[in-house]
Design a protein around this motif. Structure first.
Motif, PDB file in Angstrom:
ATOM      1  N   VAL A  25       0.790  -1.204  -0.079  1.00  0.00           N
ATOM      2  CA  VAL A  25       0.129   0.105   0.030  1.00  0.00           C
ATOM      3  C   VAL A  25       1.006   1.269   0.095  1.00  0.00           C
ATOM      4  O   VAL A  25       1.772   1.518   1.036  1.00  0.00           O
ATOM      5  CB  VAL A  25      -0.904   0.083   1.401  1.00  0.00           C
ATOM      6  N   PHE A  26       0.809   2.298  -1.012  1.00  0.00           N
ATOM      7  CA  PHE A  26       1.606   3.318  -1.221  1.00  0.00           C
ATOM      8  C   PHE A  26       0.831   4.569  -1.604  1.00  0.00           C
ATOM      9  O   PHE A  26      -0.500   4.411  -1.630  1.00  0.00           O
ATOM     10  CB  PHE A  26       2.641   2.912  -2.346  1.00  0.00           C
ATOM     11  N   ASP A  27       1.542   5.569  -1.225  1.00  0.00           N
ATOM     12  CA  ASP A  27       0.723   6.872  -1.633  1.00  0.00           C
ATOM     13  C   ASP A  27       0.817   7.173  -3.173  1.00  0.00           C
ATOM     14  O   ASP A  27       1.746   7.231  -3.906  1.00  0.00           O
ATOM     15  CB  ASP A  27       1.418   8.007  -1.000  1.00  0.00           C
ATOM     16  N   GLY A  28      -0.329   6.891  -3.888  1.00  0.00           N
ATOM     17  CA  GLY A  28      -0.227   6.962  -5.336  1.00  0.00           C
ATOM     18  C   GLY A  28      -0.208   8.568  -5.755  1.00  0.00           C
ATOM     19  O   GLY A  28       0.010   8.528  -7.189  1.00  0.00           O
ATOM     20  N   ASP A  29      -0.186   9.585  -4.917  1.00  0.00           N
ATOM     21  CA  ASP A  29      -0.102  10.830  -5.572  1.00  0.00           C
ATOM     22  C   ASP A  29       1.360  11.289  -5.418  1.00  0.00           C
ATOM     23  O   ASP A  29       1.760  12.218  -6.121  1.00  0.00           O
ATOM     24  CB  ASP A  29      -0.999  11.613  -4.579  1.00  0.00           C
ATOM     25  N   VAL A 136      -2.084  12.107 -10.909  1.00  0.00           N
ATOM     26  CA  VAL A 136      -2.783  10.693 -10.925  1.00  0.00           C
ATOM     27  C   VAL A 136      -1.494   9.668 -10.838  1.00  0.00           C
ATOM     28  O   VAL A 136      -0.493   9.831 -11.122  1.00  0.00           O
ATOM     29  CB  VAL A 136      -3.465  10.592 -12.167  1.00  0.00           C
ATOM     30  N   CYS A 137      -2.181   8.685 -10.350  1.00  0.00           N
ATOM     31  CA  CYS A 137      -1.153   7.477 -10.001  1.00  0.00           C
ATOM     32  C   CYS A 137      -0.765   6.850 -11.278  1.00  0.00           C
ATOM     33  O   CYS A 137      -1.572   6.409 -12.067  1.00  0.00           O
ATOM     34  CB  CYS A 137      -1.742   6.522  -9.057  1.00  0.00           C
ATOM     35  N   ILE A 138       0.683   6.935 -11.534  1.00  0.00           N
ATOM     36  CA  ILE A 138       0.866   6.276 -12.796  1.00  0.00           C
ATOM     37  C   ILE A 138       1.747   4.932 -12.584  1.00  0.00           C
ATOM     38  O   ILE A 138       2.815   5.073 -12.004  1.00  0.00           O
ATOM     39  CB  ILE A 138       1.969   7.333 -13.358  1.00  0.00           C
ATOM     40  N   LEU A 139       1.267   4.011 -13.137  1.00  0.00           N
ATOM     41  CA  LEU A 139       1.880   2.702 -12.916  1.00  0.00           C
ATOM     42  C   LEU A 139       2.258   2.006 -14.157  1.00  0.00           C
ATOM     43  O   LEU A 139       2.120   2.853 -15.446  1.00  0.00           O
ATOM     44  CB  LEU A 139       0.943   1.671 -12.441  1.00  0.00           C
ATOM     45  N   LEU A 140       2.746   0.985 -14.602  1.00  0.00           N
ATOM     46  CA  LEU A 140       3.140   0.456 -15.743  1.00  0.00           C
ATOM     47  C   LEU A 140       1.895  -0.175 -16.716  1.00  0.00           C
ATOM     48  O   LEU A 140       1.386  -1.031 -16.086  1.00  0.00           O
ATOM     49  CB  LEU A 140       4.133  -0.576 -15.325  1.00  0.00           C
ATOM     50  N   PRO A 141       1.836   0.412 -17.600  1.00  0.00           N
ATOM     51  CA  PRO A 141       0.634  -0.097 -18.653  1.00  0.00           C
ATOM     52  C   PRO A 141       0.878  -1.736 -19.042  1.00  0.00           C
ATOM     53  O   PRO A 141      -0.280  -2.303 -18.967  1.00  0.00           O
ATOM     54  CB  PRO A 141       0.722   0.715 -19.915  1.00  0.00           C
ATOM     55  N   GLU A 142       2.108  -2.240 -18.945  1.00  0.00           N
ATOM     56  CA  GLU A 142       2.323  -3.789 -19.518  1.00  0.00           C
ATOM     57  C   GLU A 142       2.056  -4.542 -18.490  1.00  0.00           C
ATOM     58  O   GLU A 142       2.036  -5.728 -18.308  1.00  0.00           O
ATOM     59  CB  GLU A 142       3.593  -3.734 -20.232  1.00  0.00           C
ATOM     60  N   VAL A 143       1.865  -4.169 -17.184  1.00  0.00           N
ATOM     61  CA  VAL A 143       1.934  -4.889 -16.004  1.00  0.00           C
ATOM     62  C   VAL A 143       0.450  -5.700 -16.009  1.00  0.00           C
ATOM     63  O   VAL A 143      -0.769  -4.871 -16.194  1.00  0.00           O
ATOM     64  CB  VAL A 143       1.900  -4.290 -14.706  1.00  0.00           C
ATOM     65  N   ASP A 144       0.198  -6.865 -15.635  1.00  0.00           N
ATOM     66  CA  ASP A 144      -0.988  -7.625 -15.435  1.00  0.00           C
ATOM     67  C   ASP A 144      -1.838  -6.800 -14.698  1.00  0.00           C
ATOM     68  O   ASP A 144      -1.577  -6.463 -13.400  1.00  0.00           O
ATOM     69  CB  ASP A 144      -0.649  -8.952 -14.845  1.00  0.00           C
ATOM     70  N   PRO A 145      -3.010  -6.298 -15.034  1.00  0.00           N
ATOM     71  CA  PRO A 145      -3.825  -5.695 -14.216  1.00  0.00           C
ATOM     72  C   PRO A 145      -4.394  -6.338 -12.645  1.00  0.00           C
ATOM     73  O   PRO A 145      -4.543  -5.428 -12.085  1.00  0.00           O
ATOM     74  CB  PRO A 145      -5.243  -5.506 -15.090  1.00  0.00           C
ATOM     75  N   GLY A 146      -4.187  -7.448 -13.015  1.00  0.00           N
ATOM     76  CA  GLY A 146      -4.425  -8.447 -11.687  1.00  0.00           C
ATOM     77  C   GLY A 146      -3.459  -8.102 -10.400  1.00  0.00           C
ATOM     78  O   GLY A 146      -3.626  -8.401  -9.299  1.00  0.00           O
TER      79      GLY A 146
END
Length: 150
Positions: A25-29, A136-146
């Motif tokens: 659990v992390f601060d997405g902002d 907005v929280c920016i994560l990796l698009p190529e990562v499995d959404p699960g």
């Protein structure tokens, strides 16, 4: 902050979530925190971790469950095998699980927890000065959404 393992499962204020893997659990902002989450997903070749922005309803519920202020999202939480670790303990454990040179983070355990967490708190208080907020929280698009909760 000690609670029984899997205590969140019986807390009606915490929505059910998949906990078969460790949850970070992390601060997405926060740019630094989101960057850490991206690094975890990138280096986690064994799919040991899921990540969760603290701003999400589930993230806020977990903060409240562990008696943390859900208005101050500066505490890094790792939930692994139903048990929660916080701040430097959580960061060290995640680094060790990522393998490679990251395992050297375990050496930080020789530093007393109070001192480690004081350093953690200082970085947490100043993190938005160092790297600012993201809209907005920016994560990796190529990562499995699960692997991304919330």
């Amino acid at each position: 902050m000690a609670t029984a393992p899997y205590s969140y499962r019986v807390d009606p204020s915490v929505p059910p979530f998949p906990d078969d893997r460790a949850v970070v659990v992390f601060d997405g902002d926060c740019a630094m925190c989101s960057g850490s989450a991206r690094m975890i997903l990138r280096r986690d070749r064994r799919d040991r971790f899921r990540v969760l922005a603290a701003q999400s309803p589930l993230g806020r519920a977990l903060y409240r469950h562990y008696r943390l202020d859900d208005g101050d999202l500066s505490t890094f939480i790792l939930i692994e095998n139903g048990k929660a670790l916080f701040k430097s303990d959580a960061a060290i454990r995640v680094a060790e699980q990522l393998g490679g040179l990251n395992t050297l983070a375990g050496l930080l355990r020789i530093v007393p927890p109070g001192l480690r967490d004081a350093a953690y708190d200082w970085v947490a208080r100043n993190r938005l000065r160092f790297l600012r907020r993201r809209p907005v929280c920016i994560l990796l698009p190529e990562v499995d959404p699960g692997r991304i909760l919330g």
